[in-house]
Every structure is written in C-alpha cells, then in structure tokens.
Design a protein around this motif. Sequence first.
Motif, mmCIF file in Angstrom:
data_model
loop_
_atom_site.group_PDB
_atom_site.id
_atom_site.type_symbol
_atom_site.label_atom_id
_atom_site.label_comp_id
_atom_site.label_asym_id
_atom_site.label_seq_id
_atom_site.Cartn_x
_atom_site.Cartn_y
_atom_site.Cartn_z
ATOM 1 N N THR A 12 9.073 3.713 10.236
ATOM 2 C CA THR A 12 8.733 4.914 10.665
ATOM 3 C C THR A 12 8.074 5.802 9.809
ATOM 4 O OG1 THR A 12 11.079 5.872 9.863
ATOM 5 C CG2 THR A 12 10.563 5.104 12.358
ATOM 6 N N LYS A 13 7.869 5.233 8.656
ATOM 7 C CA LYS A 13 6.933 5.770 7.323
ATOM 8 C C LYS A 13 5.540 5.677 7.908
ATOM 9 C CE LYS A 13 9.506 3.512 4.044
ATOM 10 N NZ LYS A 13 9.724 3.010 2.534
ATOM 11 N N GLY A 14 5.425 5.048 8.931
ATOM 12 C CA GLY A 14 3.977 4.631 9.427
ATOM 13 C C GLY A 14 3.377 5.983 9.634
ATOM 14 N N ILE A 15 4.034 7.144 9.765
ATOM 15 C CA ILE A 15 3.469 8.352 10.352
ATOM 16 C C ILE A 15 2.697 8.881 8.920
ATOM 17 C CG2 ILE A 15 5.586 9.932 9.467
ATOM 18 C CD1 ILE A 15 5.042 11.721 11.879
ATOM 19 N N TYR A 16 2.928 8.669 7.902
ATOM 20 C CA TYR A 16 2.214 8.899 6.697
ATOM 21 C C TYR A 16 0.817 8.331 6.884
ATOM 22 C CZ TYR A 16 0.670 8.483 1.915
ATOM 23 O OH TYR A 16 -0.057 8.453 0.359
ATOM 24 N N GLN A 17 0.717 7.211 7.392
ATOM 25 C CA GLN A 17 -0.771 6.640 7.688
ATOM 26 C C GLN A 17 -1.542 7.560 8.595
ATOM 27 O OE1 GLN A 17 0.138 2.684 8.706
ATOM 28 N NE2 GLN A 17 0.399 1.838 6.810
ATOM 29 N N ALA A 18 -0.732 8.175 9.698
ATOM 30 C CA ALA A 18 -1.309 9.089 10.507
ATOM 31 C C ALA A 18 -2.054 10.281 9.885
ATOM 32 C CB ALA A 18 -0.369 9.276 11.661
ATOM 33 N N GLY A 19 -1.018 10.871 8.811
ATOM 34 C CA GLY A 19 -1.591 11.936 8.101
ATOM 35 C C GLY A 19 -2.674 11.680 7.474
ATOM 36 N N VAL A 20 -2.727 10.398 6.572
ATOM 37 C CA VAL A 20 -3.933 9.785 5.899
ATOM 38 C C VAL A 20 -5.165 9.899 6.704
ATOM 39 C CG1 VAL A 20 -5.156 8.234 4.556
ATOM 40 C CG2 VAL A 20 -2.722 8.827 4.224
ATOM 41 N N ILE A 21 -4.991 9.237 7.960
ATOM 42 C CA ILE A 21 -6.099 9.127 9.100
ATOM 43 C C ILE A 21 -6.647 10.682 9.402
ATOM 44 C CG2 ILE A 21 -6.881 8.204 11.220
ATOM 45 C CD1 ILE A 21 -4.818 5.874 10.495
ATOM 46 N N GLU A 22 -5.792 11.703 9.677
ATOM 47 C CA GLU A 22 -6.219 12.540 10.165
ATOM 48 C C GLU A 22 -7.000 13.249 9.057
ATOM 49 O OE1 GLU A 22 -4.323 17.212 10.525
ATOM 50 O OE2 GLU A 22 -2.826 15.794 10.577
ATOM 51 N N ALA A 23 -6.718 13.085 7.839
ATOM 52 C CA ALA A 23 -7.657 13.490 6.707
ATOM 53 C C ALA A 23 -9.104 12.628 6.823
ATOM 54 C CB ALA A 23 -7.182 13.468 5.106
ATOM 55 N N LEU A 24 -9.118 11.362 7.079
ATOM 56 C CA LEU A 24 -10.169 10.683 6.936
ATOM 57 C C LEU A 24 -11.154 11.171 8.030
ATOM 58 C CD1 LEU A 24 -8.776 7.181 6.217
ATOM 59 C CD2 LEU A 24 -9.820 8.693 4.641
ATOM 60 N N LYS A 25 -10.628 11.341 9.520
ATOM 61 C CA LYS A 25 -11.376 11.743 10.394
ATOM 62 C C LYS A 25 -12.008 13.111 10.045
ATOM 63 C CE LYS A 25 -9.618 11.126 14.766
ATOM 64 N NZ LYS A 25 -10.425 9.841 14.959
ATOM 65 N N GLU A 26 -11.215 14.008 9.420
ATOM 66 C CA GLU A 26 -11.783 15.344 9.130
ATOM 67 C C GLU A 26 -13.008 15.031 8.108
ATOM 68 O OE1 GLU A 26 -10.180 19.327 6.832
ATOM 69 O OE2 GLU A 26 -8.836 18.295 8.242
ATOM 70 N N HIS A 28 -14.922 12.573 7.853
ATOM 71 C CA HIS A 28 -15.914 11.716 8.516
ATOM 72 C C HIS A 28 -16.034 10.426 7.728
ATOM 73 C CE1 HIS A 28 -17.060 15.050 11.037
ATOM 74 N NE2 HIS A 28 -17.345 15.837 10.027
ATOM 75 N N ARG A 29 -14.855 10.006 7.408
ATOM 76 C CA ARG A 29 -14.603 8.537 6.916
ATOM 77 C C ARG A 29 -13.900 7.486 7.695
ATOM 78 N NH1 ARG A 29 -16.788 7.773 1.294
ATOM 79 N NH2 ARG A 29 -16.994 9.998 0.288
ATOM 80 N N ASP A 30 -14.054 7.697 9.011
ATOM 81 C CA ASP A 30 -13.141 7.022 9.785
ATOM 82 C C ASP A 30 -14.046 5.907 10.733
ATOM 83 O OD1 ASP A 30 -14.423 9.042 11.342
ATOM 84 O OD2 ASP A 30 -13.023 9.240 12.884
ATOM 85 N N ASP A 31 -15.187 5.414 9.992
ATOM 86 C CA ASP A 31 -16.229 4.704 10.601
ATOM 87 C C ASP A 31 -16.088 3.123 10.173
ATOM 88 O OD1 ASP A 31 -16.848 5.126 7.927
ATOM 89 O OD2 ASP A 31 -19.005 5.087 8.277
ATOM 90 N N TRP A 32 -14.753 2.694 10.380
ATOM 91 C CA TRP A 32 -14.581 1.159 9.862
ATOM 92 C C TRP A 32 -14.999 0.520 10.993
ATOM 93 C CZ3 TRP A 32 -10.658 5.233 8.982
ATOM 94 C CH2 TRP A 32 -9.767 5.566 9.875
ATOM 95 N N GLN A 33 -15.140 -0.883 10.656
ATOM 96 C CA GLN A 33 -15.480 -1.805 11.466
ATOM 97 C C GLN A 33 -14.426 -3.057 11.539
ATOM 98 O OE1 GLN A 33 -18.007 -1.405 9.084
ATOM 99 N NE2 GLN A 33 -18.776 0.080 10.464
ATOM 100 N N ILE A 34 -13.565 -2.958 10.638
ATOM 101 C CA ILE A 34 -12.517 -3.852 10.711
ATOM 102 C C ILE A 34 -11.087 -3.002 10.405
ATOM 103 C CG2 ILE A 34 -11.205 -5.774 9.370
ATOM 104 C CD1 ILE A 34 -14.061 -6.403 8.417
ATOM 105 N N ILE A 35 -9.962 -3.547 11.035
ATOM 106 C CA ILE A 35 -8.665 -2.888 10.749
ATOM 107 C C ILE A 35 -7.580 -4.121 10.892
ATOM 108 C CG2 ILE A 35 -6.782 -0.999 11.341
ATOM 109 C CD1 ILE A 35 -8.693 0.276 12.992
ATOM 110 N N THR A 36 -6.962 -3.896 9.591
ATOM 111 C CA THR A 36 -5.953 -5.041 9.478
ATOM 112 C C THR A 36 -4.407 -4.271 9.222
ATOM 113 O OG1 THR A 36 -6.261 -5.212 7.010
ATOM 114 C CG2 THR A 36 -7.433 -6.862 8.414
ATOM 115 N N GLY A 37 -3.336 -4.890 9.775
ATOM 116 C CA GLY A 37 -2.160 -4.378 9.445
ATOM 117 C C GLY A 37 -0.911 -5.215 9.600
ATOM 118 N N THR A 38 0.036 -4.818 8.970
ATOM 119 C CA THR A 38 1.484 -5.576 9.058
ATOM 120 C C THR A 38 2.417 -4.624 9.459
ATOM 121 O OG1 THR A 38 0.865 -6.983 7.169
ATOM 122 C CG2 THR A 38 3.105 -6.906 7.719
ATOM 123 N N SER A 39 3.268 -5.303 10.681
ATOM 124 C CA SER A 39 4.557 -4.665 11.162
ATOM 125 C C SER A 39 4.085 -3.306 11.809
ATOM 126 C CB SER A 39 5.512 -4.252 9.862
ATOM 127 O OG SER A 39 6.719 -4.039 10.451
#
Length: 425
Positions: A12-26, A28-39
Amino acid sequence: MKKALVLAGGGTKGIYQAGVIEALKELHRDDWQIITGTSVGALNAAMLVQGDYDKMLEMYENLSADQIVNSYVPTPQTTFSEIFKERDSLMDSVKGWFREHGVDIRPFIEMVHEYYDEEKFFSSDIDFGCITATSKGHTGVYVTKEMMREHGEDWLIASAAAYPVFPVKEIDGIEYVDGGYFDNFPIDFALRLGAEEIIAIDLHSEAIHPQYIRRKHITYIHPHSDLYSFLEFDKEKLNRAKRIGYLDGMKAFHKYAGEKYAFIPFAIPHWFDAWYRSVLLLETKIKLANSINHLRSEQMITDTLKQQLHLPYLNDENYFYGMLDEIMEVLEYDEEAIYDYEKTKKEIQDVFASALDENYPYLPGGNMMDMTGYARTLDRKGIVMKLFHALFYPDHKIFNDSLILTVYPFEQAMAEFLFYMMQGE
C-alpha cells in the motif's frame, strides 16, 4: 530520447508513487514511453500505460483491507493484545494459510480484474515490463508487454504474490512469487527496453538500488523516512504518504528545495562556508579523540549525513539541508508542509534563544551528579541546547571533549550549525 518510469514494489506504500506522479503531471514530466514495475509497482504501471491515473488514484483513496484479503493479516505493528482480541479470525487465517499456502486473496484478484483494462493497455503506445520470480530458486522473469497478451492479469498477480503472506501464483504449470524476490525495483528492465532517461520511484527510505542515485539521465526519487508497513490501510497514513510523494516529486525537479523537508527555493546563506570549515576541523578532532574513534572514518559527520540522505557523496546543498533536516526533526516539524526558510530560521532561533543568555541554567538542578549520568536524562534537543550554549560561553561547558567527540559528535555539528546560523545575522 526514450523516457521511462520505473516503479518499485511495496504494498500500500504504492500511494507514494501516486503522489510523485501527481507532481510529474503538474510539471509536464509525464511523457514517458516505457513503464516498468514490480508488485504494486507493476499494477500502478499497468494503469498508467492505460492512461488511468485518475482510476489508480481512486483505487488508493478507497483502499481497505477487505479489498486485498478475505482474512485477517497481522502487520509488523500489531500488538499481542490485538492478536489476542482477533484470535478467532487469526486462527481462520492460519488454517487458510496451511490449506491454500497463503491468505485468501480473492479480493485482490478481483481488484486486478477491475483495474486492468486489456483493451486500453494494448491500444497504448507506452511499452510495459514487470518482474516476477519463480517459486523455486527465485529466478527472475522479465514479463514484457507481448507476454501480457495471454496471461495479463495472471502476471500482475504473480508479480505481487508476496509469499508467504500471499499464495504462490501458478501460470502454465510453473509457480511464481513476488518479483521482489528477484528485483523489487526494475531500473535494469527499463534499460533493457531501451530507456535513455529514467524517473525511478522507490518506496523505501533505504534505497533499493543506490548505485543508480545521481547517475546521468536517472532521477531517483524515494521517501526520506520510512512510510509504514506494506499492508497499511489507515487513511491518514496513506494520505500522508501521497502528500510526501508529491513534495518529493516537486523537489526532484527543483520546484521546491530541500531533502526531507520542502522549502520554497532560496540561496544557501553565506555563513554556511564557515560552518563547513568547522565540520572539517571537527571530523579531525573526532578521529583523534581516543582509541574508540580510531575505528571511525576520517569523515564521521559526512558519512553520517551520507547514510541519512542515502547519497554516495554530498554537495553543499546536501550538507546544508541535511543538517537543517536534523534540527527540524528534533523540533518535530511536519514533513507534509512547505516552508519558507527565513520564517523557519526565525522559529528555530526563537527555540534556542534562551541558550544565548549567560544565565541560562546549563547545570543540573539539585545535587550535582556526574555529567555522563546527567546527559542520560536529556533528550536530543537538550543535548544540542547545552552544546550550543557552551559555544558562546566556553567556561560553561559541562561535557568534556572526550564525551562530546565520542558520544555526541553529530550533536556538536548541529550545535555549531546553529551557532553559525546565529552569528550569520
């Protein structure tokens, strides 16, 4: 340049990533072409490939234990009395574990089914990768987007099969467990997929892959203090993790300044150079103090800061913000707030102002006791206060140099930081 986002596992710590991504979207750093993850990072990655950030956020905002498991799961913080009160449900869980080799995760399987949208996933131009591991030998399996066509949901479940809490996941006759058994933070996978620029979001204060910190074209973001256990469902804690993630994302791209705490950007004050020179002298004194300190490195203060900040080396900003963090932590500042340096400096000065008075009660009241025993009665703030006072009034020093340099060297560095902060005015 091919850009990638990499997401670590951590429940459930994954919500931290949601917070970071909110900042990245704000930003305009969310223009990725690859996404990798575990669990959980793999599930987050799948939803982001689908373009479902809002849906991912909704998942966390409505998250509860019964959406993950059907039975009781004690966390590392669970007390004996709580286990006793829940003994009936706990026994059901234990019986279920022996029966199913793990708790009943049907709710989690249903959640994956709800949030994984195969049509949107494969219509996206964003490449995907996740990690799982074989149950026997924990051999890593690099699950590509193409592999997701046949067993998409199964691979996401396998990547999050946190055995022995969760049961193993069988796919085509092979049993798999959580990808964290092999690589809980697949930066390597993003590189294999051709990433040339990476934003990597860890979920641990102790960096999983410190070798990637401060690498060219890699922005490594992680919390500066532990969040909570991997199966935490307290709304307040979850919201706090998201907020801290947002601030860390902003700091990573210099919208805010700081390490643990977030500041409106400002120039490092001119008195810092004098304090830095004092640290060089202090580190030599620490090394030469006695035989115990000969076991320490040549740069004890620096090494302590490197360890606390999880950095391979320090620049001026790291020294400055690292020490400021320590003082703010002692004074119990809130990690969720955004600070103005001048205002914060004034608040800190006000707290320590009493120690500037020559009549400050630096000695213990009542019967005089040995200073080592007296020191044990003081909290960290009290120790720093005494050391700070002695810098202005050397004849009021109550701890001898041997005790300071052996037991309280970092607190001495903090006191000197405050001293130069005051003198800088």
